[in-house]
Design a protein around this motif. Structure first.
Motif, mmCIF file in Angstrom:
data_model
loop_
_atom_site.group_PDB
_atom_site.id
_atom_site.type_symbol
_atom_site.label_atom_id
_atom_site.label_comp_id
_atom_site.label_asym_id
_atom_site.label_seq_id
_atom_site.Cartn_x
_atom_site.Cartn_y
_atom_site.Cartn_z
ATOM 1 N N VAL A 111 29.503 77.215 -38.621
ATOM 2 C CA VAL A 111 29.598 76.319 -39.768
ATOM 3 C C VAL A 111 28.181 76.033 -40.234
ATOM 4 O O VAL A 111 27.352 75.541 -39.462
ATOM 5 C CB VAL A 111 30.325 75.008 -39.411
ATOM 6 N N GLN A 172 33.336 70.800 -46.361
ATOM 7 C CA GLN A 172 32.816 71.135 -45.037
ATOM 8 C C GLN A 172 33.931 71.126 -43.996
ATOM 9 O O GLN A 172 33.942 71.953 -43.075
ATOM 10 C CB GLN A 172 31.695 70.166 -44.648
ATOM 11 N N ALA A 175 35.641 74.345 -44.267
ATOM 12 C CA ALA A 175 34.849 75.384 -43.602
ATOM 13 C C ALA A 175 35.053 75.343 -42.089
ATOM 14 O O ALA A 175 35.102 76.388 -41.429
ATOM 15 C CB ALA A 175 33.366 75.218 -43.947
ATOM 16 N N ILE A 176 35.189 74.147 -41.527
ATOM 17 C CA ILE A 176 35.461 74.029 -40.091
ATOM 18 C C ILE A 176 36.835 74.613 -39.762
ATOM 19 O O ILE A 176 36.997 75.364 -38.795
ATOM 20 C CB ILE A 176 35.366 72.561 -39.643
ATOM 21 N N PRO A 192 25.609 70.398 -40.130
ATOM 22 C CA PRO A 192 26.755 70.411 -41.039
ATOM 23 C C PRO A 192 26.846 69.209 -41.968
ATOM 24 O O PRO A 192 27.615 69.252 -42.934
ATOM 25 C CB PRO A 192 27.955 70.442 -40.080
#
Length: 271
Positions: A111, A172, A175-176, A192
């Motif tokens: 990430v 985000q 994205a994780i 992150p």
């Protein structure tokens, strides 16, 4: 704003709640060095980590933290040393066979600071696509797994939206979820929350804390000192391409042994 089930609380240490870590290391970094031209970015970095361990890497900007992560997953092949993950070893002295490189990267989820989502795909497709391409899952199987993960990060209701309609913190978290969908053995996080305002950053930290509590093996490059002290099991403090100090998180954060480490920690706490 979507709520997260596990809010990040400074007063709620995670490391003390987790089982003891033992057994063969899942990751071995041995004498890794990286040079760009005449600039030595990493110098003889060596450490190991166990399954289920959470390591926070902290230190001043330019100390080589992000480069170390990129050397671990071979986005930046080191000039010297070797990296072993789950029995797959990449030695800097020998160009890796493609199958070994693919095998190593399949064990790692990454990430980044930027979200790197596909803007023309829905949130659901962003999480599902790689599963179909790299794991051979059917679209139905991938979507089912993606919805489970989006629910886990508090974003199931965003599945049909496009990334531009989501906040930075939500992107985000997507994205994780995308990284988790490929079932990595280790998750690497490269600052992150650095591109997020504090409130949105807390959303991401809450998800990361939940992952830590669930037993996910994680290396987190971070400037979030509370997260480093209260969630990670161990802290590695770097400066100028070297590991200055390494040990249990509370020990490093509260009683650093070197003047350089003490100076850095004083500076970030007094801001």
């Amino acid at each position: 704003m979507n709520s997260i089930a596990s809010p990040f609380l400074e007063s709620d240490p995670v490391a003390s709640q987790r089982a003891g870590l033992a057994g063969e290391p899942i990751l071995c970094v041995e004498s890794v060095s990286k040079t760009y031209g005449t600039h030595r970015v990493l110098e003889n970095i060596t450490f190991q980590m166990q399954v289920g361990e959470v390591i926070a890497i902290i230190g001043p900007s330019g100390s080589g933290k992000s480069t170390l992560l990129r050397c671990i997953n071979q986005l930046e092949p080191p000039n010297e040393g070797r990296v072993t993950i789950g029995g797959v070893t990449i030695d800097a002295g020998h160009p890796p066979a493609r199958r070994d490189l693919v095998a190593l990267r399949r064990k790692i989820g990454m990430v980044f600071q930027s979200f790197n989502l596909f803007p023309h795909l829905s949130v659901l497709r962003n999480v599902s696509l790689a599963q179909e391409r790299t794991m051979g899952r059917s679209r139905k199987e991938a979507d089912e797994r993606s919805m489970d993960l989006l629910a886990r990060v508090g974003l199931a209701d965003k599945a049909s939206q496009y990334p531009a309609r989501c906040s930075g913190g939500q992107q985000q978290r997507i994205a994780i979820a995308r990284a988790l969908a490929l079932e990595p053995e280790i998750m690497l996080f490269d600052e992150p929350t650095s591109a997020l305002d504090p409130e949105l950053g807390l959303e991401v930290l809450a998800v990361m804390k939940e992952l830590a509590l669930s037993g996910m093996t994680m290396i987190v490059v971070t400037h979030e000192m509370h997260f480093a002290e209260n969630v990670s099991d161990r802290v590695i403090l770097m400066a100028e391409g070297h590991i200055l100090e390494e040990g249990p998180s509370a020990d490093i954060m509260r009683t650093p042994k070197t003047e350089r480490a003490a100076r850095f920690l004083s500076a970030v706490r007094d801001r």
